[in-house]
Design a protein around this motif. Structure first.
Motif, PDB file in Angstrom:
ATOM      1  N   UNK A 386       0.847  -1.184   0.000  1.00  0.00           N
ATOM      2  CA  UNK A 386       0.000   0.000   0.000  1.00  0.00           C
ATOM      3  C   UNK A 386       0.888   1.242   0.000  1.00  0.00           C
ATOM      4  N   UNK A 387       0.592   2.161  -0.902  1.00  0.00           N
ATOM      5  CA  UNK A 387       1.375   3.395  -0.988  1.00  0.00           C
ATOM      6  C   UNK A 387       0.611   4.559  -0.353  1.00  0.00           C
ATOM      7  N   UNK A 388       1.312   5.362   0.411  1.00  0.00           N
ATOM      8  CA  UNK A 388       0.753   6.653   0.771  1.00  0.00           C
ATOM      9  C   UNK A 388       0.784   7.510  -0.492  1.00  0.00           C
ATOM     10  N   UNK A 389      -0.275   8.285  -0.756  1.00  0.00           N
ATOM     11  CA  UNK A 389      -0.268   9.115  -1.962  1.00  0.00           C
ATOM     12  C   UNK A 389       0.939  10.046  -2.002  1.00  0.00           C
ATOM     13  N   UNK A 390       1.416  10.298  -3.205  1.00  0.00           N
ATOM     14  CA  UNK A 390       2.538  11.223  -3.344  1.00  0.00           C
ATOM     15  C   UNK A 390       2.108  12.629  -2.929  1.00  0.00           C
ATOM     16  N   UNK A 415      -5.281   0.334   7.752  1.00  0.00           N
ATOM     17  CA  UNK A 415      -5.607  -0.857   6.954  1.00  0.00           C
ATOM     18  C   UNK A 415      -4.367  -1.732   6.770  1.00  0.00           C
ATOM     19  N   UNK A 416      -3.228  -1.108   6.528  1.00  0.00           N
ATOM     20  CA  UNK A 416      -1.990  -1.867   6.355  1.00  0.00           C
ATOM     21  C   UNK A 416      -1.642  -2.646   7.625  1.00  0.00           C
ATOM     22  N   UNK A 417      -1.802  -1.997   8.766  1.00  0.00           N
ATOM     23  CA  UNK A 417      -1.502  -2.666  10.033  1.00  0.00           C
ATOM     24  C   UNK A 417      -2.434  -3.851  10.262  1.00  0.00           C
ATOM     25  N   UNK A 418      -3.722  -3.649   9.985  1.00  0.00           N
ATOM     26  CA  UNK A 418      -4.704  -4.728  10.164  1.00  0.00           C
ATOM     27  C   UNK A 418      -4.368  -5.934   9.305  1.00  0.00           C
ATOM     28  N   UNK A 419      -3.918  -5.693   8.054  1.00  0.00           N
ATOM     29  CA  UNK A 419      -3.644  -6.783   7.110  1.00  0.00           C
ATOM     30  C   UNK A 419      -2.175  -7.205   7.095  1.00  0.00           C
ATOM     31  N   UNK A 420      -1.363  -6.559   7.941  1.00  0.00           N
ATOM     32  CA  UNK A 420       0.073  -6.854   8.004  1.00  0.00           C
ATOM     33  C   UNK A 420       0.730  -6.679   6.638  1.00  0.00           C
ATOM     34  N   UNK A 421       0.411  -5.536   6.003  1.00  0.00           N
ATOM     35  CA  UNK A 421       0.943  -5.239   4.677  1.00  0.00           C
ATOM     36  C   UNK A 421       2.021  -4.165   4.769  1.00  0.00           C
ATOM     37  N   UNK A 422       3.038  -4.257   3.940  1.00  0.00           N
ATOM     38  CA  UNK A 422       4.060  -3.204   3.917  1.00  0.00           C
ATOM     39  C   UNK A 422       3.522  -1.924   3.285  1.00  0.00           C
ATOM     40  N   UNK A 423       4.047  -0.803   3.736  1.00  0.00           N
ATOM     41  CA  UNK A 423       3.644   0.513   3.246  1.00  0.00           C
ATOM     42  C   UNK A 423       4.835   1.166   2.556  1.00  0.00           C
ATOM     43  N   UNK A 424       4.554   1.841   1.434  1.00  0.00           N
ATOM     44  CA  UNK A 424       5.574   2.631   0.730  1.00  0.00           C
ATOM     45  C   UNK A 424       5.187   4.096   0.879  1.00  0.00           C
ATOM     46  N   UNK A 425       6.018   4.853   1.553  1.00  0.00           N
ATOM     47  CA  UNK A 425       5.684   6.241   1.881  1.00  0.00           C
ATOM     48  C   UNK A 425       6.136   7.174   0.752  1.00  0.00           C
ATOM     49  N   UNK A 426       5.314   7.285  -0.272  1.00  0.00           N
ATOM     50  CA  UNK A 426       5.627   8.183  -1.382  1.00  0.00           C
ATOM     51  C   UNK A 426       5.438   9.645  -0.990  1.00  0.00           C
ATOM     52  N   UNK A 427       4.612   9.891   0.013  1.00  0.00           N
ATOM     53  CA  UNK A 427       4.367  11.270   0.442  1.00  0.00           C
ATOM     54  C   UNK A 427       5.643  11.888   0.999  1.00  0.00           C
ATOM     55  N   UNK A 428       6.300  11.181   1.895  1.00  0.00           N
ATOM     56  CA  UNK A 428       7.559  11.698   2.455  1.00  0.00           C
ATOM     57  C   UNK A 428       8.661  11.702   1.401  1.00  0.00           C
ATOM     58  N   UNK A 429       8.674  10.666   0.553  1.00  0.00           N
ATOM     59  CA  UNK A 429       9.721  10.555  -0.465  1.00  0.00           C
ATOM     60  C   UNK A 429       9.701  11.735  -1.429  1.00  0.00           C
TER      61      UNK A 429
END
Length: 461
Positions: A386-390, A415-429
């Protein structure tokens, strides 16, 4: 003694020279009854995994199986390409017969990939004259799993418009009194989408049987949809030349075709499939050459040929099913599921931040979970990121970075925590880089590289 050694050396030389020739001999062709096929496989040591299903012409009233079918086998086999010649049934009032035969041939080629040493991602279709209409029909109408990866069309009938179609093919396939709606449905220049496979199209300028305008309009449809295509119109030759020696441009045509076949490379048979799901930012809106410079394209180059990255981005779409343009109600979503990916990268939420969409924010977590569950249910059981929006360099009633950062990102995190999914933080990037966002929303080519690198780092961990 020296004489004996010299003779022995000569014999050994000729024997060693003969072995590669013997080794490169193609297997004997074999037939299959349903659908009616003759298969020409290349020598195992030459095999590239590429295959072509050939549909000979004949005006939907017969089949020119030799010069538009069988006789092509040596040319393709020498390049390591398998040739599968289809003897499709004539319509005789039922237009579904040739179409179902061609679809069955595509299915058999992919289903038999392991047995015939084929790459299921490198199966093309070839058609001549009315067979070109059949081939282009499969290319434009077939479901994704039956769609060819490329198409080769020689003097093809493309349109069913009576003003410039081949009237015999029209009448045999659709009937003399076909409705305008039916003619439009099978006028393949009008059925091209961005999912239509790349094409090689060839005619003679003096073809009086099938006007080259058929192929010109098909090419324009492909070009409009950003589908790679080439169109060759040779000075003379008429119609129906196939691979005959009396076509004076035969060698030029074969050289053109060989160069085109070398110009693209299919994903590896064992490639890891990566689906990039998203909005216009994923699609590459505002990027001049999005097929090369959108973030999924850059990601594909970073990951290398062990991966097959596909762009399923579509502009202005929302995660919210009550939004103005819900992603999950689009064909692209169904295509992403049909791709059966091993990895899914979901980047949605930017358009959800618009005030008229965010009134439905109570559904955001539920709708995100719905998408996650659909991908989880696939046979491939993909890894989901799951990506955070840019970063959006806007606030207000339209896309609003305050809503993205303060409301949408926390929901994605939950949602990512509930499903144990990795997150890609495009917003900070992408924070602090306004120069990479010419319209304050869509990253340019350099911004797409930043996105691709962030996704690559997550996948390659």
């Amino acid at each position: 003694m020296k004489l004996k050694l010299s003779i022995l050396t000569i014999l050994l030389f000729f024997l060693s020279a003969s072995f590669p020739l013997a080794a490169q001999k193609a297997p004997q062709p074999f037939d299959i009854d349903t659908p009616s096929l003759r298969i020409f496989l290349p020598a195992p040591e030459l095999a590239t995994g590429r295959a072509i299903v050939a549909c000979p012409g004949g005006g939907y009233g017969g089949l020119a199986v030799n010069h538009e079918g069988y006789d092509w086998a040596p040319y393709f086999n020498k390049q390591g390409i398998a040739l599968i010649v289809l003897k499709y049934r004539m319509p005789h009032g039922d237009r579904t017969l040739p179409i179902s035969d061609a679809e069955a041939a595509m299915k058999m080629a992919r289903d038999s990939a392991d047995v015939w040493n084929l790459n299921p991602y490198d199966i093309g279709i070839m058609g001549s004259s009315a067979g070109g209409h059949l081939a282009s029909t499969i290319a434009t109408h077939a479901r994704p799993e039956l769609r060819p990866n490329f198409q080769i069309l020689f003097y093809p009938v493309i349109t069913m418009d009576k003003s410039y179609t081949h009237i015999g093919s029209h009448d045999n396939l659709l009937g003399k009194d076909a409705s305008a709606e039916l003619e439009t449905e099978f006028s393949n220049e009008k059925q091209v989408t961005k999912e239509t496979p790349r094409a090689f199209i060839a005619y003679s300028d003096d073809d009086k049987t099938v006007p080259p305008a058929n192929g010109v309009n098909y090419y324009l449809g492909l070009h409009k949809n950003h589908v790679p295509a080439v169109l060759h119109i040779y000075a003379s030759g008429g119609h129906g030349w196939g691979i005959r020696e009396n076509f004076i441009y035969k060698n030029e045509m074969l050289n053109d075709l060989s160069a085109w076949l070398r110009s693209f490379k299919a994903p590896r048979k064992d490639a890891v499939r990566v689906a990039c799901v998203g909005n216009s930012i994923t699609y590459g809106a505002g990027i001049k050459n999005r097929s090369h410079d959108s973030y999924p394209s850059v990601l594909g180059r970073l990951l290398g040929d062990k991966y097959w990255v596909k762009n399923f981005g579509i502009s202005a779409r929302t995660m919210l099913n009550k939004g103005d343009r819900p992603y999950m109600k689009e064909q692209a979503y169904q295509q992403a599921l049909a791709f059966n990916p091993n990895i899914v990268v979901i980047k949605l939420g930017t358009n959800d931040s618009k005030s008229f969409n965010w009134v439905h924010k109570a559904d955001f977590i539920k709708d995100t979970q719905t998408m996650i569950d659909a991908f989880k249910a696939l046979p491939s059981q993909p890894e989901i990121y799951l990506c955070y929006p840019s970063k959006a360099y806007l606030t207000g009633e339209s896309i609003n970075d305050d809503i993205i950062s303060k409301e949408i990102i926390p929901m994605i995190k939950k949602v990512a925590k509930k499903n144990k999914l990795p997150v890609i933080d495009l917003h900070s990037a992408m924070d602090g880089m306004p120069e990479l966002f010419p319209d304050h929303i869509h990253p340019n080519e350099e911004g797409a590289k930043v996105m691709a690198k962030a996704v690559y780092d997550a996948i390659a961990k």
